[in-house]
Design a protein around this motif. Structure first.
Motif, PDB file in Angstrom:
ATOM      1  N   GLY A  88      -5.478   2.479   4.043  1.00  0.00           N
ATOM      2  CA  GLY A  88      -5.765   1.050   4.146  1.00  0.00           C
ATOM      3  C   GLY A  88      -5.051   0.306   3.030  1.00  0.00           C
ATOM      4  O   GLY A  88      -4.779   0.869   1.969  1.00  0.00           O
ATOM      5  N   SER A  89      -4.720  -0.965   3.278  1.00  0.00           N
ATOM      6  CA  SER A  89      -4.009  -1.686   2.214  1.00  0.00           C
ATOM      7  C   SER A  89      -4.935  -1.974   1.046  1.00  0.00           C
ATOM      8  O   SER A  89      -4.466  -2.196  -0.070  1.00  0.00           O
ATOM      9  N   ASP A  90      -6.249  -1.933   1.258  1.00  0.00           N
ATOM     10  CA  ASP A  90      -7.145  -2.056   0.108  1.00  0.00           C
ATOM     11  C   ASP A  90      -6.880  -0.940  -0.904  1.00  0.00           C
ATOM     12  O   ASP A  90      -6.830  -1.178  -2.115  1.00  0.00           O
ATOM     13  N   TYR A 114      -8.072 -13.591  -1.615  1.00  0.00           N
ATOM     14  CA  TYR A 114      -8.813 -12.401  -1.185  1.00  0.00           C
ATOM     15  C   TYR A 114      -9.770 -11.976  -2.307  1.00  0.00           C
ATOM     16  O   TYR A 114      -9.344 -11.703  -3.426  1.00  0.00           O
ATOM     17  N   ASP A 184       0.774  -9.784  -0.524  1.00  0.00           N
ATOM     18  CA  ASP A 184      -0.133  -9.057   0.374  1.00  0.00           C
ATOM     19  C   ASP A 184       0.016  -9.670   1.767  1.00  0.00           C
ATOM     20  O   ASP A 184      -0.494 -10.756   2.033  1.00  0.00           O
ATOM     21  N   ALA A 186      -1.156  -8.980   4.782  1.00  0.00           N
ATOM     22  CA  ALA A 186      -2.117  -8.475   5.771  1.00  0.00           C
ATOM     23  C   ALA A 186      -2.033  -9.238   7.096  1.00  0.00           C
ATOM     24  O   ALA A 186      -2.297  -8.674   8.155  1.00  0.00           O
ATOM     25  N   TYR A 187      -1.657 -10.542   7.014  1.00  0.00           N
ATOM     26  CA  TYR A 187      -1.666 -11.390   8.220  1.00  0.00           C
ATOM     27  C   TYR A 187      -0.285 -11.872   8.626  1.00  0.00           C
ATOM     28  O   TYR A 187      -0.162 -12.757   9.470  1.00  0.00           O
ATOM     29  N   THR A 210      -0.587  -3.884   6.387  1.00  0.00           N
ATOM     30  CA  THR A 210      -1.652  -3.049   6.944  1.00  0.00           C
ATOM     31  C   THR A 210      -1.538  -2.985   8.464  1.00  0.00           C
ATOM     32  O   THR A 210      -1.011  -3.920   9.078  1.00  0.00           O
ATOM     33  N   SER A 212      -4.332  -2.808  10.069  1.00  0.00           N
ATOM     34  CA  SER A 212      -5.706  -3.168  10.433  1.00  0.00           C
ATOM     35  C   SER A 212      -5.792  -4.404  11.311  1.00  0.00           C
ATOM     36  O   SER A 212      -6.659  -4.487  12.179  1.00  0.00           O
ATOM     37  N   LYS A 213      -4.953  -5.385  11.069  1.00  0.00           N
ATOM     38  CA  LYS A 213      -5.085  -6.638  11.793  1.00  0.00           C
ATOM     39  C   LYS A 213      -4.127  -6.680  12.986  1.00  0.00           C
ATOM     40  O   LYS A 213      -4.570  -6.664  14.122  1.00  0.00           O
ATOM     41  N   ARG A 221      -7.650   3.016   8.938  1.00  0.00           N
ATOM     42  CA  ARG A 221      -7.403   2.920   7.506  1.00  0.00           C
ATOM     43  C   ARG A 221      -5.995   3.370   7.116  1.00  0.00           C
ATOM     44  O   ARG A 221      -5.792   4.438   6.534  1.00  0.00           O
TER      45      ARG A 221
HETATM   46  C1  LIG Z   1      -7.871  -7.292   5.576  1.00  0.00           C
HETATM   47  C2  LIG Z   1      -7.131  -7.495   4.293  1.00  0.00           C
HETATM   48  C3  LIG Z   1      -6.723  -6.433   3.509  1.00  0.00           C
HETATM   49  C4  LIG Z   1      -7.218  -5.036   3.739  1.00  0.00           C
HETATM   50  O1  LIG Z   1      -6.731  -4.413   4.813  1.00  0.00           O
HETATM   51  P1  LIG Z   1      -7.020  -2.859   5.053  1.00  0.00           P
HETATM   52  O2  LIG Z   1      -5.652  -2.343   5.309  1.00  0.00           O
HETATM   53  O3  LIG Z   1      -7.910  -2.825   6.232  1.00  0.00           O
HETATM   54  O4  LIG Z   1      -7.634  -2.251   3.838  1.00  0.00           O
HETATM   55  C5  LIG Z   1      -5.953  -6.671   2.394  1.00  0.00           C
HETATM   56  N1  LIG Z   1      -5.610  -7.914   2.036  1.00  0.00           N
HETATM   57  C6  LIG Z   1      -6.017  -8.974   2.743  1.00  0.00           C
HETATM   58  C7  LIG Z   1      -5.633 -10.338   2.288  1.00  0.00           C
HETATM   59  C8  LIG Z   1      -6.795  -8.791   3.873  1.00  0.00           C
HETATM   60  O5  LIG Z   1      -7.246  -9.847   4.535  1.00  0.00           O
END
Ligand SMILES: *Cc1c(COP(=O)(O)O)cnc(C)c1O
Length: 359
Positions: A88-90, A114, A184, A186-187, A210, A212-213, A221
């Motif tokens: 996961g990117s976290d 975030y 980051d 993520a989106y 990531t 994830s989205k 993950r």
């Molecule tokens: C959702 C999100 C993450 C985490 O994504 P994972 O890969 O699910 O851990 C990281 N940074 C931002 C800004 C997010 O919104």
């Protein structure tokens, strides 16, 4: 609290993720998950990895996720040694704090962003300063022209969804050659411009993404960092001092397959973007002020209704949105973009709440 706790545990402020309700059919618009399933190739790849007997699971996975990194590197037109893969990117961000952002000078990130960033800063004892967004929630890169040991923000930003043009990111990275800037993303796939194309020219740029989205694999993950090989090496050094096998076999197979089906990915992103534009227009018509978004979420406040009250009234109807009780944003709701049908359930519920309101 317990006398067995270490000092640092007393000082932590753990991140609180959005609720995962134990309901059969919640309208879940609170954690920015994708409303569409992953590519069918993902399921095939997981089945192939398991085989008939799951015998493969006896063996540890590839600690460096080589095949996955090579696939993703080819997808982005970069080299595999410019790619780091984590749980996961976290987790990728957590390793980045330790590997690249912990210095004598403070790390800078926006005041509204975030909320995991300050959590990591406390856990890893990284000194940080927040830089206020302007009154439209925009990042002004000139505000970062102060001594720093690194800069970090999402593009588009969270929880606002507001994007920053790539030219501004390049200007920022170019003007801070002595510290690492982490973007980051993520989106990013929902309408912003990725900075991955800059990593060959800027050895101080790290881009985090990531599955994830935009690739519908939050449950698997898998996250990445892209950057100069020396930055990736730093992440590997920390990773290999912490957990050699962050990605299990099924996660590696699933994420690889997701990158191999670009048509599916593009179609899902296009559907989410179309639903976002429609939802933004409908919310505006209902009296919400909506922040311009390039993400799979909308950040909106109503001119007359209190955000926390609205969130709890929606929750009673099993519709989940996110409310942050934090300075400057406590009158906003963060609404993940669902299918058009889910957005309609939300809009109908809001109309119902507004029609019965006696204020
Ligand atoms: C959702 C999100 C993450 C985490 O994504 P994972 O890969 O699910 O851990 C990281 N940074 C931002 C800004 C997010 O919104």
């Amino acid at each position: 609290m317990s006398r067995y706790w270490s000092d640092i545990v007393h000082r932590l402020t753990p991140y609180v993720p959005g609720e995962q309700p134990a309901l059969a059919h919640p309208v879940k618009l609170n954690t920015n998950e994708n409303p569409y399933p992953p590519s069918p190739r993902v399921l095939d790849a997981i089945r192939r990895e398991l085989g008939d007997t799951a015998d493969a699971l006896r063996r540890y996975p590839d600690p460096s996720a080589r095949k996955l990194r090579e696939t993703v590197a080819a997808y982005h037109g970069i080299r595999a040694d410019q790619v780091f893969a984590g749980n996961g990117s976290d987790e990728v961000l957590a390793l980045t704090f330790q590997a690249l952002l912990k210095h004598d000078k403070p790390l800078l990130f926006p005041d509204i962003t975030y909320s995991f960033y300050p959590t990591y800063a406390k856990l890893f004892e990284v000194d940080y300063r927040t830089v206020p967004l302007d009154d439209r929630f925009a990042i002004n890169v000139d505000d970062y022209a102060v001594p720093n040991g690194g800069i970090l923000f999402p593009n588009p930003n969270a929880p606002t969804g507001r994007p920053l043009p790539l030219a501004e990111i390049e200007r920022l990275v170019a003007s801070h050659p002595d510290a690492v800037t982490v973007i980051d993303e993520a989106y990013v796939d929902f309408g912003a411009e990725s900075a991955i194309g800059l990593i060959d020219r800027y050895p101080n740029l790290l881009v985090v993404q990531t599955v994830s989205k935009s690739r519908s694999l939050a449950g698997m993950r898998v996250g990445f960092a892209f950057g100069d090989a020396a930055l990736i090496d730093a992440l590997n050094r920390v990773k290999n001092s912490f957990n050699s096998y962050p990605l299990d076999r099924l996660a590696q197979a699933a994420a690889t397959a997701a990158y191999e089906d670009d048509a599916w990915f593009r179609e899902c992103c296009a559907k989410v973007i179309a639903s976002r534009e429609r939802l933004a227009a409908e919310l505006t018509a209902l009296g919400f002020e909506v922040v311009p978004s390039a993400a799979n979420l909308l950040f909106a406040r109503h001119e007359r209704y209190d955000a926390a009250t609205l969130a709890s009234q929606l929750r009673e109807k099993e519709i989940f949105v996110r409310h942050f009780n934090a300075p400057r944003i406590d009158q906003y709701l963060r609404i993940s973009v669902g299918t058009d049908a889910e957005c309609d359930v939300l809009l109908d519920a809001l109309r119902g709440i507004f029609s019965t309101y006696v204020g």
